[in-house]
Every structure is written in structure tokens, then in C-alpha cells.
Write a protein that holds these residues in place. Sequence first.
Motif, PDB file in Angstrom:
ATOM      1  N   ASP A 119     -11.893   8.702   2.887  1.00 12.99           N
ATOM      2  CA  ASP A 119     -10.643   9.150   2.268  1.00 12.99           C
ATOM      3  C   ASP A 119     -10.867  10.338   1.338  1.00 12.99           C
ATOM      4  O   ASP A 119      -9.983  11.179   1.177  1.00 12.99           O
ATOM      5  CB  ASP A 119      -9.989   8.000   1.506  1.00 12.99           C
ATOM      6  CG  ASP A 119     -10.932   7.360   0.510  1.00 12.99           C
ATOM      7  OD1 ASP A 119     -12.066   7.082   0.916  1.00 12.99           O
ATOM      8  OD2 ASP A 119     -10.548   7.152  -0.644  1.00 12.99           O
ATOM      9  N   ILE A 120     -12.058  10.431   0.760  1.00 10.46           N
ATOM     10  CA  ILE A 120     -12.330  11.557  -0.138  1.00 10.46           C
ATOM     11  C   ILE A 120     -12.362  12.859   0.660  1.00 10.46           C
ATOM     12  O   ILE A 120     -11.756  13.863   0.275  1.00 10.46           O
ATOM     13  CB  ILE A 120     -13.664  11.340  -0.882  1.00 10.46           C
ATOM     14  CG1 ILE A 120     -13.516  10.130  -1.803  1.00 10.46           C
ATOM     15  CG2 ILE A 120     -14.048  12.563  -1.677  1.00 10.46           C
ATOM     16  CD1 ILE A 120     -14.753   9.785  -2.565  1.00 10.46           C
ATOM     17  N   LEU A 121     -13.019  12.808   1.808  1.00 14.41           N
ATOM     18  CA  LEU A 121     -13.028  13.978   2.692  1.00 14.41           C
ATOM     19  C   LEU A 121     -11.614  14.313   3.135  1.00 14.41           C
ATOM     20  O   LEU A 121     -11.185  15.463   3.124  1.00 14.41           O
ATOM     21  CB  LEU A 121     -13.860  13.677   3.944  1.00 14.41           C
ATOM     22  CG  LEU A 121     -15.350  13.871   3.862  1.00 14.41           C
ATOM     23  CD1 LEU A 121     -15.973  13.505   5.189  1.00 14.41           C
ATOM     24  CD2 LEU A 121     -15.638  15.318   3.536  1.00 14.41           C
ATOM     25  N   PHE A 122     -10.904  13.270   3.540  1.00 15.40           N
ATOM     26  CA  PHE A 122      -9.543  13.442   4.049  1.00 15.40           C
ATOM     27  C   PHE A 122      -8.680  14.134   3.005  1.00 15.40           C
ATOM     28  O   PHE A 122      -7.990  15.114   3.295  1.00 15.40           O
ATOM     29  CB  PHE A 122      -8.974  12.066   4.389  1.00 15.40           C
ATOM     30  CG  PHE A 122      -7.591  12.084   4.946  1.00 15.40           C
ATOM     31  CD1 PHE A 122      -7.382  12.266   6.303  1.00 15.40           C
ATOM     32  CD2 PHE A 122      -6.492  11.923   4.120  1.00 15.40           C
ATOM     33  CE1 PHE A 122      -6.104  12.276   6.825  1.00 15.40           C
ATOM     34  CE2 PHE A 122      -5.208  11.934   4.626  1.00 15.40           C
ATOM     35  CZ  PHE A 122      -5.019  12.112   5.989  1.00 15.40           C
ATOM     36  N   LEU A 123      -8.723  13.651   1.772  1.00 11.19           N
ATOM     37  CA  LEU A 123      -7.860  14.213   0.728  1.00 11.19           C
ATOM     38  C   LEU A 123      -8.262  15.643   0.370  1.00 11.19           C
ATOM     39  O   LEU A 123      -7.405  16.463   0.068  1.00 11.19           O
ATOM     40  CB  LEU A 123      -7.905  13.335  -0.522  1.00 11.19           C
ATOM     41  CG  LEU A 123      -6.965  12.141  -0.473  1.00 11.19           C
ATOM     42  CD1 LEU A 123      -7.157  11.283  -1.696  1.00 11.19           C
ATOM     43  CD2 LEU A 123      -5.529  12.592  -0.395  1.00 11.19           C
ATOM     44  N   SER A 124      -9.560  15.924   0.417  1.00 13.10           N
ATOM     45  CA  SER A 124      -9.993  17.284   0.097  1.00 13.10           C
ATOM     46  C   SER A 124      -9.418  18.258   1.107  1.00 13.10           C
ATOM     47  O   SER A 124      -8.968  19.355   0.763  1.00 13.10           O
ATOM     48  CB  SER A 124     -11.512  17.373   0.110  1.00 13.10           C
ATOM     49  OG  SER A 124     -12.061  16.311  -0.584  1.00 13.10           O
ATOM     50  N   ILE A 125      -9.434  17.865   2.377  1.00 15.36           N
ATOM     51  CA  ILE A 125      -8.874  18.741   3.401  1.00 15.36           C
ATOM     52  C   ILE A 125      -7.357  18.807   3.239  1.00 15.36           C
ATOM     53  O   ILE A 125      -6.738  19.862   3.354  1.00 15.36           O
ATOM     54  CB  ILE A 125      -9.248  18.227   4.807  1.00 15.36           C
ATOM     55  CG1 ILE A 125     -10.765  18.165   4.946  1.00 15.36           C
ATOM     56  CG2 ILE A 125      -8.674  19.121   5.871  1.00 15.36           C
ATOM     57  CD1 ILE A 125     -11.226  17.534   6.235  1.00 15.36           C
ATOM     58  N   ILE A 140       0.844  -1.194   0.000  1.00 21.78           N
ATOM     59  CA  ILE A 140       0.000   0.000   0.000  1.00 21.78           C
ATOM     60  C   ILE A 140       0.876   1.239   0.000  1.00 21.78           C
ATOM     61  O   ILE A 140       1.436   1.604   1.028  1.00 21.78           O
ATOM     62  CB  ILE A 140      -0.919   0.009   1.237  1.00 21.78           C
ATOM     63  CG1 ILE A 140      -1.643  -1.323   1.379  1.00 21.78           C
ATOM     64  CG2 ILE A 140      -1.911   1.135   1.160  1.00 21.78           C
ATOM     65  CD1 ILE A 140      -2.402  -1.464   2.661  1.00 21.78           C
ATOM     66  N   PRO A 141       1.007   1.921  -1.144  1.00 21.28           N
ATOM     67  CA  PRO A 141       1.898   3.086  -1.181  1.00 21.28           C
ATOM     68  C   PRO A 141       1.412   4.265  -0.336  1.00 21.28           C
ATOM     69  O   PRO A 141       2.215   5.049   0.120  1.00 21.28           O
ATOM     70  CB  PRO A 141       1.936   3.480  -2.654  1.00 21.28           C
ATOM     71  CG  PRO A 141       1.443   2.290  -3.377  1.00 21.28           C
ATOM     72  CD  PRO A 141       0.497   1.590  -2.476  1.00 21.28           C
ATOM     73  N   GLU A 142       0.106   4.407  -0.154  1.00 18.78           N
ATOM     74  CA  GLU A 142      -0.367   5.513   0.693  1.00 18.78           C
ATOM     75  C   GLU A 142      -1.175   4.950   1.857  1.00 18.78           C
ATOM     76  O   GLU A 142      -2.398   5.036   1.883  1.00 18.78           O
ATOM     77  CB  GLU A 142      -1.243   6.487  -0.110  1.00 18.78           C
ATOM     78  CG  GLU A 142      -0.489   7.374  -1.047  1.00 18.78           C
ATOM     79  CD  GLU A 142      -0.600   6.884  -2.476  1.00 18.78           C
ATOM     80  OE1 GLU A 142      -1.536   6.136  -2.760  1.00 18.78           O
ATOM     81  OE2 GLU A 142       0.264   7.244  -3.284  1.00 18.78           O
ATOM     82  N   PRO A 143      -0.479   4.403   2.834  1.00 20.24           N
ATOM     83  CA  PRO A 143      -1.206   3.729   3.914  1.00 20.24           C
ATOM     84  C   PRO A 143      -2.125   4.659   4.698  1.00 20.24           C
ATOM     85  O   PRO A 143      -3.153   4.218   5.201  1.00 20.24           O
ATOM     86  CB  PRO A 143      -0.100   3.189   4.827  1.00 20.24           C
ATOM     87  CG  PRO A 143       1.169   3.629   4.275  1.00 20.24           C
ATOM     88  CD  PRO A 143       0.974   4.379   3.029  1.00 20.24           C
ATOM     89  N   VAL A 144      -1.764   5.947   4.790  1.00 17.81           N
ATOM     90  CA  VAL A 144      -2.596   6.838   5.601  1.00 17.81           C
ATOM     91  C   VAL A 144      -3.990   6.962   4.980  1.00 17.81           C
ATOM     92  O   VAL A 144      -5.002   6.881   5.680  1.00 17.81           O
ATOM     93  CB  VAL A 144      -1.927   8.218   5.747  1.00 17.81           C
ATOM     94  CG1 VAL A 144      -2.784   9.127   6.585  1.00 17.81           C
ATOM     95  CG2 VAL A 144      -0.557   8.067   6.364  1.00 17.81           C
ATOM     96  N   ILE A 145      -4.023   7.107   3.650  1.00 19.87           N
ATOM     97  CA  ILE A 145      -5.325   7.235   2.994  1.00 19.87           C
ATOM     98  C   ILE A 145      -6.072   5.905   3.059  1.00 19.87           C
ATOM     99  O   ILE A 145      -7.270   5.853   3.284  1.00 19.87           O
ATOM    100  CB  ILE A 145      -5.164   7.674   1.525  1.00 19.87           C
ATOM    101  CG1 ILE A 145      -4.172   8.814   1.430  1.00 19.87           C
ATOM    102  CG2 ILE A 145      -6.494   8.110   0.956  1.00 19.87           C
ATOM    103  CD1 ILE A 145      -3.873   9.230   0.023  1.00 19.87           C
ATOM    104  N   TYR A 146      -5.319   4.826   2.884  1.00 23.86           N
ATOM    105  CA  TYR A 146      -5.950   3.502   2.941  1.00 23.86           C
ATOM    106  C   TYR A 146      -6.568   3.276   4.317  1.00 23.86           C
ATOM    107  O   TYR A 146      -7.664   2.730   4.442  1.00 23.86           O
ATOM    108  CB  TYR A 146      -4.922   2.410   2.634  1.00 23.86           C
ATOM    109  CG  TYR A 146      -5.550   1.179   2.033  1.00 23.86           C
ATOM    110  CD1 TYR A 146      -5.528   0.968   0.669  1.00 23.86           C
ATOM    111  CD2 TYR A 146      -6.193   0.242   2.827  1.00 23.86           C
ATOM    112  CE1 TYR A 146      -6.123  -0.135   0.106  1.00 23.86           C
ATOM    113  CE2 TYR A 146      -6.793  -0.863   2.280  1.00 23.86           C
ATOM    114  CZ  TYR A 146      -6.751  -1.047   0.922  1.00 23.86           C
ATOM    115  OH  TYR A 146      -7.347  -2.144   0.369  1.00 23.86           O
ATOM    116  N   LEU A 147      -5.851   3.741   5.326  1.00 30.40           N
ATOM    117  CA  LEU A 147      -6.356   3.624   6.693  1.00 30.40           C
ATOM    118  C   LEU A 147      -7.673   4.368   6.832  1.00 30.40           C
ATOM    119  O   LEU A 147      -8.660   3.830   7.342  1.00 30.40           O
ATOM    120  CB  LEU A 147      -5.309   4.196   7.663  1.00 30.40           C
ATOM    121  CG  LEU A 147      -5.783   4.475   9.077  1.00 30.40           C
ATOM    122  CD1 LEU A 147      -5.971   3.178   9.818  1.00 30.40           C
ATOM    123  CD2 LEU A 147      -4.790   5.336   9.820  1.00 30.40           C
TER     124      LEU A 147
END
Lengths: 377, 364
Positions: free
Chosen positions: B268-274, B248-255
Motif C-alpha cells: 500500500d505504501i508503494l501504491f499510495l506513492s504512485i 474499511i473507509p479505503e478498501p482499495v488501499i486495504y486490498l
Amino acid sequence: MKRCRGALCLVMLGLSTALLTGCWDREYLKDLNLAYSAGFDLTKDHKIKETVELIIPPKTEQSATTNEIHSAVGLSTRGASNILRARVRGNMRVIKNSVQLIGRSLAEEGLKAPMDVNFRDPRNPSSDVRLVVTENDASEIIGMKKIGELQIGEFLTQKISSLEKMSLFYPPETVNTVFRSLTDPGQDFALPYIGVQGSEIVAKGVALFHDQSFSGSLGKDQSIMLVLMKGKSGGNARFTKTVNLDTTKPIRGSISYNVGNKKRKRVFHVSVARNGDVHVTLRLKLQAVIEEFTGPQLLDDKAVTRVNRELSSIMTEEAREVVRELQQANCDIFGVGRQLMAYHPKLWKRIDWNKEYRNVQFHTQVQVSIIDTGVIQ
Amino acid sequence: MEQAEKKMSPRQLFLFIIQAQIGVGVLSIPYDLSKTAKGGGGISVVIAGAITQIVILMMWTLLRKFPGMNLFQICIRLGGPIIGRLLIACYVGFFILLGSNVLLNAYMVLQRWILQSTPKWVVLLLFCIMTYYLAKEKLTVLARFYSLSSILFIPLIIFVSYGLTQARIEYMLPLTEAGLINILKGTKDTTISMYGFEMFLIIFPFIDASDSKKLKMISLSNLFVTLFYVFVVCTCLMVFNQTQLPMIPEPVIYLVKSLNFYIIDRADILFLSIWSITLVCSIASYFYAAADGLAVLFSKKNHQMFDPFVSVAFFLIALLPTTPMAIDRINKISEYAAYVFIAGVPFLLMLFSLFVKKKAGGAV
């Protein structure tokens, strides 16, 4: 200069309004065919058969939604989905998917390959999708289309969540938790196991997995026991047992009790003896609420002490049976291997866990104490 | 820069450095570390933080010798008009490279997780417009925006903390499984995520505080960032096992994606937008540094006329590489360039400044 800046501002404003709307990554709900439930089976020639239940929105506002069942055979899960997409109208999407059934034949073959697409594609939901193993073909269950008034996907979701509340399987195994256990050499998992009886869908217990493949199953009571042994409870955990309170007379009464809604105490300890043997101590203290007792006596203090003793020995025996079954199936559901990896790394490197797990010595003890007999004694 | 310009407060410095430091790197540190340090990833991060602190101290000793000057002016003062200008040009190139590298990585993450069918140039253009708009302003405006957007760290931290509900400490143990050497090697992978503190070199004279107070604030932000990274790395190490992490190259988003919030799926969509806003802050810092360097290079009072050029450079450099190999190469080049320009050159300048100071002192 000023006019130039004004023009630039206008261009920027125009560009951002045109571009910020996100014109590319959009999907209209009206164009989609939502798959509420999906089932996967292994065909005889080792291909994957995918069966999905699509929800068709109502024509008028008052009427209810209807569902359609479609299936297709492909080389892999996504391959079968692609063939399915050619059959149904519009774009089939699994974004509202809440349950995936896996036929036993496929589960025996291994889950890593068919589940890969669930882990890889970020658009597939994974945090709340339950995985369930079916006794026969998954397509058979989805093919039932409707159970009573409910559509099959809805029925399965509700069924599973009510069984979780009964502690038949708990904590819920979702696509995510399964991904974690699949990749972990020191931890195995169990999935709900259902089957068809007549025109009804019944819970059979849990399907045990070793590494990635189905390796055995537990019955209903054993499944509840397993949940308790994991130190968990979905809310209620009910058993009915026969106890003999008076050894002089052959009067026996059956007793129903619930150990799921009170506090539980669990001791779980992995230790390694000097000769390399792995010992696991698993002690449970359960507090029971009596819900039914059909014996002739009153459950006074003396009787309660006796019932406690009887139930403790019955439950201990049951727990040991569960451990035997688990070892038989080579299913390390308590994560003993993980404990060894973390705290005894040298031993872990030396042993072959696939073989060694069966030789682990479990010391299981369950203690039941009645704390409530209801409104009558 | 005009003398009358309002200066940054120490609190703004604290948040400015945090925003510049935390960028796209943190999303993948646990993955990078899983190849080397394994369970001891947290230790690697702490060591990287300590090394960063040493570099910060070194920068500080350099900067305090020349009150009212930033890196570019020091370059000219120490290197003379020609060598100094050459150095500045290199620094401008470096900041553009680093900025577009962040931009490129930000795009890659967004493309993989959310914007799968949006063309690359659109995303890059949007980022460039945003950063241009921000970085063309004065430093105080940047600082104010950074302070404001720091509020967004709260939801981000909450999202990641929620992952602790799935954590199992056994996944992290044994801590020294990979051995001390591998843990030290892991430090190298973490340093990339530490970049951003070199903004200190640029904004140093524009802070309204004593020299020691400035050092204190930047050390505090380094401490905050290090602790934040340790927290993120440990959470990921406890949620994912060592077989999963290298997948998993981006474990934080996967988490975040794997968390069940009941009402919303795909958090994760909310997370990435912020997260994008924090990324904009990171990119805007490099943008500002590059434009400011150009202004000093051509002896102009303000950097506004250079901004469009920087913006176009960012856009083009990020647009060019398309294959994973090319992207990897850009990452590698920026990594090594960073060693030279963040640690190497300031160190030489510092040594040189000690020498010059003595001479100058002797002359007076």
C-alpha cells in the motif's frame, strides 16, 4: 522581476530539499526491538497475556543474533503491548512478525477482540502473518526460546511452511484471510493447531472455528483430508492405510500414497430441496502415486483396480467423518452459507444458520485412482 | 491566452480528462457504495457514468456554439460584464473549493496510511508547491505532464488486479440485494468521483481538433474512467464481504495492503506513492481552472500573477478543518456546489444560448 523569480526559485528549492526528506515518519532499525513471534493467552481474570520473542542484533558481525522472551498482562492486545514496551529497552515493533500464537483458552473466548489491533493499525503487517492455535498456553511454546539450534520464531515459521507443503493446513490462514472469515456469517475457518510433547513442538491438526471462537479440532489425517475437500493442496498430501487385497487369505499390507501433487477434480454443489432442506454434494477425484506398499503381491492391473476400490471406500469414510466433525463443531469451512446467501437469498433470510448448519445433508464421495506405482510394480 | 500558443492534441485531451477525473474518490467508492447499493455497486457506477455522459453532451452543445471561447468567456458574453463576472467569481470559488477538497481528502488518506506523524501543514505545503509549479505553466505543459504520468496507471491497475486472486464471486451476489432504489442512491455517491470532466469547459478551445472529434475523445475518457471504476468496485466487492466493507473507509488501499507479494510487504505504501502523482494532476487541474478564471475576471492575458493567491487559498481551506465533522461538511458543501456548477449553471447557460442565438440570428 527576474531577480525576484530567482530568489523564489532558490527558496522553493531549499524548502523542498528540507521538507522532502520525510523527517517525521521515520524509524531507524537500530532503535527498534523486532518481535519475531508473539503469543496471546487469556489469563484467569479475563485479561490478555502477551508473550513476545525479541530479536537482539549481534554485538559483533560474526556472531549470531540472540533472542529474549518477555511477557506482560493487559486489558487488551495493544494494552499488553504498551506494558511490554515499558519493560523492554527501546521501541518494540512487530513489523517483522511472521507468526502469532493464540492459546486455546483465548481462542475459545473469541478472536474478534484480541485481533482488532492487527486489522486496525496499518503498520501491523497482515498479508503474511500466520495465526496458529496452541493446545495449552501460547506462552509455554514461546517460552521454549530455542528448539535445537533454531530460535523459536524462526522454528515456528519454518515448521508451519513445511506443514503447509504437506497440506496439513492449506491455503495459509493469515491475519487477512481470518479477518475476512471472522466478519462473514456464511464462512468459517480453521487454523493450525499445535501442542507440546516433551521437548518437541508437534502439529496436532487444525482447530475449527465457529463464528469467532474455537469449537473443535481435527486430527492430522483429517486435516489433510479437509484440505483436499476444499479442493486445495500444498504440494504433497500423503496417507498411509492398510488394505486387504485378498479376501481368501488374511494377508494385509500397508500402503503409502500421495494424492497432493497430481491433478484433483472437485465437484461442490449446494442445492435446496423443495421442503427447504439444504443438500451439499461434494465429490472428489484424486489421483494417487504409490510411494510404498508392504504387501506380498505385485501391484498389477488387477490389484490396482482392487486397491483403487479399497482406498476409495476408506477415503470416502474418512471424508464423511470429517464432515461429521465439522458439523459437530458448527464450522462452515466450505462456505455453504455464503453460497446460500448468494444463490438462495430468500432461504438465507428465513433460517438461523447457526442452528441450521448441523442439519445440512452432505453427500460426500471420494474416488481414488492410482496412476503411478513408482519404478517397481 | 495568446493565439500563438500550441494547442493540445486529441490524445492529450483524452489523458487530461482521465487524470483530472480519477482522484481521491476512487479509493473509497466501494465503501460509499457498501452503505447503499451493496452487491450492485457496479451497476451504480455504470449509471453514474451514463449521467456524466449526458452532462458532457450538454456541455458540448453549449461550447460548440461559441467557437474559441471557454466557459469564462461565455459567461461574459451571455451574462454581460456584471452578471458574467459574478458568475466567473462563483466559478473560481467553486474550483478553489473543489480543489482544496481533493487536497484535504488526499491528506487525510496519506495521514491515515503512511504519514502518521508528519504535521498536516507540511503535507499540504508540499502538495501546494507541486501543484503551483505545475499549474503556473501553460496548458500544453500540463497536458504533457498528464500524458507522461498516465503511464503510472499501469502499475496501479496491476496492483488492483492482483487482488482478483483473492476474489470470490459469491461476495458480490445477489446483485440486486439492496433493491433498485438503493442502487440509484448509490449513483449519487459515485458522482463525486466523476468530477473532473468539467475541465472540458475550460480547455475546450485549446484543443486542436474538430468539435465532433473533441466530443468523441472526452466520451472515450469518460468510458475509460467508468470502466476503471467498475473494475475497482467489483474487485473490492469480490474481495471483501458486506460486513467488512462498512468497516474499511479505503478498501482499495486495504486490498493492496492485504496482498502478499513475497518480496515486499505493505504494498500500500508503494501504491499510495504512485497514487499521489495522480492526485497532484487532479488538484493541478482545479488550480489551473481557478487561476484562469481569475485572469478572465480581471481581463488579464495570463494567469501567472494569480497563481500564488490560488495556492494560498488551497492551502488555507485545506488546513482549516480538523475534526471529521468539519471535513464531512466541506465534502457535503462541495458535493452540492458541484451539482449547481457542473450541471445546473451550464444547463441554464445552454438554454440561454439557444435563446440568444435565435435572436442574434434574427438580427443578422
